[in-house]
Design a protein around this motif. Sequence first.
Motif, short mmCIF file in Angstrom:
data_model
loop_
_atom_site.label_atom_id
_atom_site.label_comp_id
_atom_site.label_asym_id
_atom_site.label_seq_id
_atom_site.Cartn_x
_atom_site.Cartn_y
_atom_site.Cartn_z
N UNK A 107 6.23 11.87 11.26
CA UNK A 107 6.32 12.04 12.67
C UNK A 107 7.66 12.69 13.20
N UNK A 108 8.52 13.02 12.17
CA UNK A 108 9.89 13.72 12.57
C UNK A 108 9.67 15.04 12.75
N UNK A 109 8.42 15.72 12.73
CA UNK A 109 8.14 17.01 13.05
C UNK A 109 7.56 16.95 14.25
N UNK A 110 7.05 16.25 14.92
CA UNK A 110 6.38 15.90 16.01
C UNK A 110 7.36 15.95 17.43
N UNK A 111 6.62 15.91 18.37
CA UNK A 111 7.63 15.82 19.75
C UNK A 111 8.11 14.51 19.86
N UNK A 112 9.48 14.46 20.38
CA UNK A 112 9.88 13.31 20.77
C UNK A 112 9.13 12.28 21.55
N UNK A 113 8.31 12.88 22.35
CA UNK A 113 7.76 12.19 23.39
C UNK A 113 6.65 11.15 23.02
N UNK A 114 6.03 11.39 21.70
CA UNK A 114 5.33 10.28 21.26
C UNK A 114 5.94 9.04 20.69
N UNK A 115 7.41 9.16 20.56
CA UNK A 115 7.87 7.83 20.04
C UNK A 115 8.01 6.95 20.95
N UNK A 116 7.79 5.50 20.44
CA UNK A 116 7.60 4.31 21.05
C UNK A 116 9.04 3.76 20.82
N UNK A 117 9.99 3.60 21.91
CA UNK A 117 11.00 2.91 21.60
C UNK A 117 10.72 1.54 21.14
N UNK A 155 14.48 8.28 14.10
CA UNK A 155 13.36 8.48 15.22
C UNK A 155 14.09 8.00 16.59
N UNK A 156 14.82 6.55 16.21
CA UNK A 156 15.34 6.09 17.66
C UNK A 156 16.50 7.31 18.13
N UNK A 157 17.34 7.87 17.22
CA UNK A 157 18.06 8.97 17.87
C UNK A 157 17.37 9.95 18.36
#
Length: 120
Positions: free
Chosen positions: A46-56, A97-99
């Motif tokens: 997922x590191x290559x994907x947009x950060x918009x998809x990350x759930x905090x 991912x959090x960063x």
Amino acid sequence: MAGLAARTFSTVAKNSKSKEWARYFMSTHFWGPVANWGIPLAAIGDMKKSPEIISGKMTFALCIYSLLFMRFAWKVQPRNMLLFACHFTNETAQIIQGGRLFKHLYVDSSAEQDQKNKSP
């Protein structure tokens, strides 16, 4: 180099015939961590994907989860270094991912606001 590979292969072949080796590969001490590797591999993917998809919330939960299980893997006897390595990798991936999420929400959005305020 070929000599090292041959020695390693012969050592593995020799050890794989022992009951201890078979018992290890047929235990949850081995298969539990192997099954768990899906979590850090997904985070790394997922590191290559947009950060918009990350759930905090999920990133935070997975950080806590991996910290707890790293401690467990260290305290259990015999130590489960395969499980420890899995959760160490996951902890590292989740922190990254959090960063990325923090940067997306707070650094990049404030830079966009500054650009909007500067343009007439």
